[in-house]
Design a protein around this motif. Structure first.
Motif, PDB file in Angstrom:
ATOM      1  N   VAL A   1      -5.943   6.430 -16.180  1.00 35.70           N
ATOM      2  CA  VAL A   1      -4.918   7.448 -16.380  1.00 35.70           C
ATOM      3  C   VAL A   1      -3.789   7.332 -15.361  1.00 35.70           C
ATOM      4  O   VAL A   1      -2.603   7.264 -15.733  1.00 35.70           O
ATOM      5  N   ILE A   2      -4.144   7.291 -14.071  1.00 30.67           N
ATOM      6  CA  ILE A   2      -3.124   7.363 -13.023  1.00 30.67           C
ATOM      7  C   ILE A   2      -2.457   6.011 -12.779  1.00 30.67           C
ATOM      8  O   ILE A   2      -1.221   5.904 -12.799  1.00 30.67           O
ATOM      9  N   LEU A   3      -3.256   4.965 -12.528  1.00 31.48           N
ATOM     10  CA  LEU A   3      -2.669   3.663 -12.182  1.00 31.48           C
ATOM     11  C   LEU A   3      -1.758   3.092 -13.273  1.00 31.48           C
ATOM     12  O   LEU A   3      -0.694   2.556 -12.958  1.00 31.48           O
TER      13      LEU A   3
ATOM     14  N   SER B   1       0.836  -1.207   0.000  1.00 28.31           N
ATOM     15  CA  SER B   1       0.000   0.000   0.000  1.00 28.31           C
ATOM     16  C   SER B   1       0.868   1.254   0.000  1.00 28.31           C
ATOM     17  O   SER B   1       0.550   2.250  -0.675  1.00 28.31           O
ATOM     18  N   GLU B   2       1.985   1.214   0.731  1.00 28.20           N
ATOM     19  CA  GLU B   2       2.890   2.364   0.753  1.00 28.20           C
ATOM     20  C   GLU B   2       3.618   2.505  -0.581  1.00 28.20           C
ATOM     21  O   GLU B   2       3.872   3.622  -1.052  1.00 28.20           O
ATOM     22  N   ILE B   3       3.942   1.367  -1.204  1.00 34.75           N
ATOM     23  CA  ILE B   3       4.584   1.398  -2.521  1.00 34.75           C
ATOM     24  C   ILE B   3       3.635   2.002  -3.556  1.00 34.75           C
ATOM     25  O   ILE B   3       4.020   2.864  -4.355  1.00 34.75           O
ATOM     26  N   VAL B   4       2.366   1.552  -3.526  1.00 36.12           N
ATOM     27  CA  VAL B   4       1.369   2.056  -4.477  1.00 36.12           C
ATOM     28  C   VAL B   4       1.109   3.544  -4.239  1.00 36.12           C
ATOM     29  O   VAL B   4       1.003   4.334  -5.189  1.00 36.12           O
ATOM     30  N   ARG B   5       0.993   3.933  -2.976  1.00 36.84           N
ATOM     31  CA  ARG B   5       0.738   5.340  -2.657  1.00 36.84           C
ATOM     32  C   ARG B   5       1.854   6.226  -3.202  1.00 36.84           C
ATOM     33  O   ARG B   5       1.603   7.271  -3.814  1.00 36.84           O
ATOM     34  N   ALA B   6       3.096   5.792  -2.984  1.00 39.35           N
ATOM     35  CA  ALA B   6       4.228   6.578  -3.494  1.00 39.35           C
ATOM     36  C   ALA B   6       4.230   6.616  -5.013  1.00 39.35           C
ATOM     37  O   ALA B   6       4.555   7.654  -5.619  1.00 39.35           O
ATOM     38  N   GLY B   7       3.856   5.499  -5.650  1.00 36.13           N
ATOM     39  CA  GLY B   7       3.807   5.462  -7.110  1.00 36.13           C
ATOM     40  C   GLY B   7       2.743   6.386  -7.675  1.00 36.13           C
ATOM     41  O   GLY B   7       2.969   7.058  -8.692  1.00 36.13           O
ATOM     42  N   ILE B   8       1.593   6.436  -7.020  1.00 36.69           N
ATOM     43  CA  ILE B   8       0.514   7.325  -7.465  1.00 36.69           C
ATOM     44  C   ILE B   8       0.929   8.781  -7.296  1.00 36.69           C
ATOM     45  O   ILE B   8       0.703   9.622  -8.173  1.00 36.69           O
ATOM     46  N   GLU B   9       1.548   9.094  -6.163  1.00 37.74           N
ATOM     47  CA  GLU B   9       1.952  10.474  -5.904  1.00 37.74           C
ATOM     48  C   GLU B   9       3.077  10.921  -6.831  1.00 37.74           C
ATOM     49  O   GLU B   9       3.276  12.129  -7.027  1.00 37.74           O
TER      50      GLU B   9
ATOM     51  N   ALA C   1      -5.880  17.224 -16.029  1.00 39.01           N
ATOM     52  CA  ALA C   1      -6.239  17.157 -17.443  1.00 39.01           C
ATOM     53  C   ALA C   1      -7.392  16.193 -17.668  1.00 39.01           C
ATOM     54  O   ALA C   1      -8.306  16.472 -18.462  1.00 39.01           O
ATOM     55  N   ALA C   2      -7.367  15.063 -16.952  1.00 40.90           N
ATOM     56  CA  ALA C   2      -8.454  14.090 -17.087  1.00 40.90           C
ATOM     57  C   ALA C   2      -9.771  14.678 -16.593  1.00 40.90           C
ATOM     58  O   ALA C   2     -10.820  14.500 -17.225  1.00 40.90           O
ATOM     59  N   TYR C   3      -9.712  15.395 -15.465  1.00 39.42           N
ATOM     60  CA  TYR C   3     -10.929  16.026 -14.939  1.00 39.42           C
ATOM     61  C   TYR C   3     -11.464  17.069 -15.910  1.00 39.42           C
ATOM     62  O   TYR C   3     -12.678  17.214 -16.093  1.00 39.42           O
ATOM     63  N   SER C   4     -10.558  17.817 -16.546  1.00 41.18           N
ATOM     64  CA  SER C   4     -10.992  18.859 -17.477  1.00 41.18           C
ATOM     65  C   SER C   4     -11.670  18.275 -18.705  1.00 41.18           C
ATOM     66  O   SER C   4     -12.470  18.952 -19.366  1.00 41.18           O
ATOM     67  N   LEU C   5     -11.344  17.026 -19.014  1.00 37.06           N
ATOM     68  CA  LEU C   5     -11.986  16.340 -20.147  1.00 37.06           C
ATOM     69  C   LEU C   5     -13.289  15.663 -19.739  1.00 37.06           C
ATOM     70  O   LEU C   5     -13.938  15.017 -20.562  1.00 37.06           O
ATOM     71  N   GLY C   6     -13.664  15.816 -18.474  1.00 36.21           N
ATOM     72  CA  GLY C   6     -14.924  15.260 -18.007  1.00 36.21           C
ATOM     73  C   GLY C   6     -14.853  13.797 -17.607  1.00 36.21           C
ATOM     74  O   GLY C   6     -15.886  13.132 -17.468  1.00 36.21           O
ATOM     75  N   ILE C   7     -13.647  13.268 -17.407  1.00 35.99           N
ATOM     76  CA  ILE C   7     -13.504  11.868 -16.990  1.00 35.99           C
ATOM     77  C   ILE C   7     -13.782  11.776 -15.491  1.00 35.99           C
ATOM     78  O   ILE C   7     -13.275  12.565 -14.699  1.00 35.99           O
ATOM     79  N   LYS C   8     -14.594  10.808 -15.101  1.00 38.72           N
ATOM     80  CA  LYS C   8     -14.953  10.641 -13.700  1.00 38.72           C
ATOM     81  C   LYS C   8     -13.716  10.271 -12.875  1.00 38.72           C
ATOM     82  O   LYS C   8     -12.788   9.638 -13.391  1.00 38.72           O
ATOM     83  N   PRO C   9     -13.698  10.638 -11.584  1.00 42.12           N
ATOM     84  CA  PRO C   9     -12.519  10.345 -10.742  1.00 42.12           C
ATOM     85  C   PRO C   9     -12.128   8.876 -10.733  1.00 42.12           C
ATOM     86  O   PRO C   9     -10.937   8.542 -10.797  1.00 42.12           O
ATOM     87  N   ILE C  10     -13.117   7.976 -10.646  1.00 36.71           N
ATOM     88  CA  ILE C  10     -12.785   6.542 -10.582  1.00 36.71           C
ATOM     89  C   ILE C  10     -12.150   6.079 -11.892  1.00 36.71           C
ATOM     90  O   ILE C  10     -11.219   5.276 -11.902  1.00 36.71           O
ATOM     91  N   ASN C  11     -12.645   6.601 -13.023  1.00 35.27           N
ATOM     92  CA  ASN C  11     -12.061   6.230 -14.314  1.00 35.27           C
ATOM     93  C   ASN C  11     -10.703   6.905 -14.515  1.00 35.27           C
ATOM     94  O   ASN C  11      -9.827   6.350 -15.180  1.00 35.27           O
TER      95      ASN C  11
END
Length: 228
Positions: A144-146, A112-120, A129-139
């Motif tokens: 995009v992020i994962l 979980s700490e490895i994933v958190r650091a990777g996401i950050e 940019a994804a939010y500005s294109l109207g993509i939902k947070p979960i998507n």
């Protein structure tokens, strides 16, 4: 050095390494899922959820794994789980299941700490940019992020997998016949105290070296794909 026991007891080591690999694969699968879910929960705005997962990480990272294994085995030894067979493997689920559960939970706390650091490590502009294109947070997180975070966390996840292979030897404390327990059984049966353990250590080294090579190959392929 006396390795005269090998022709007769080779099967003990082969059986043990198969059990070790089976346990490690299960732990990597469940531990990765747990780690991702915990990392995402920590990033949520639900305070009680953040508190619970932080408590979970604190407990499993702050107590010895062998103690956790013994507690889980004590709780589950009267569960009545059967012994099942996979080819030449006879798996006593009363011993294997608590071991897989605890090592998965322990590994999940670190992943979980490895994933958190990777996401950050992914630039915040990607999410904006994804939010500005109207993509939902979960998507946004899923598509995009994962995928970008995986490239950052793959080396650390590989190291965690190798650590799990070695940590599986702790299950000999509850009688799981993995590689280290098999080596100790051979040492007891043959009255040869050192050589069976040396051979088991060599076997561990070969398995972890093979995994390291595969992970470097995978990292190289992902790196080439990223450049393309």
């Amino acid at each position: 050095m006396d390795f005269s026991f090998l022709p007769k007891y080779w099967a003990y080591f082969n059986y043990g390494v198969m059990v070790t690999i089976m346990i490690s694969v299960c732990v990597v699968f469940f531990g990765t899922i747990i780690g991702i879910l915990v990392a995402l929960a920590k990033r949520s705005n639900i305070k009680i959820l953040e508190w619970l997962v932080s408590l979970y990480v604190w407990i499993f990272r702050g107590t010895p794994m062998v103690v956790q294994i013994m507690i889980a085995f004590t709780w589950m030894q009267f569960s009545g789980l059967p012994t099942i067979s996979f080819g030449v493997l006879d798996i006593d689920l009363t011993r294997v299941v608590p071991g897989i559960i605890i090592i998965s939970l322990n590994s999940g706390a670190y992943i979980s700490e490895i994933v958190r650091a990777g996401i950050e490590a992914v630039p915040k502009g990607q999410m904006e940019a994804a939010y500005s294109l109207g993509i939902k947070p979960i998507n946004t997180m899923r598509y995009v992020i994962l995928p970008q975070a995986i490239k950052n966390i793959l080396p650390a996840l590989g190291n965690e997998f190798i650590t799990i292979i070695k940590d599986s030897s702790l299950l000999q404390t509850i009688g799981v016949m993995e590689l280290w327990n098999g080596a100790q059984s051979v040492a007891t049966a043959t009255y040869i105290p050192v050589e069976p353990l040396l051979f088991a250590a060599f076997y561990y080294l070969m398995v972890t070296s093979a995994m390291s090579g595969l992970l470097k190959l995978l990292e190289g392929r992902m790196s080439n794909g990223g450049k393309a």
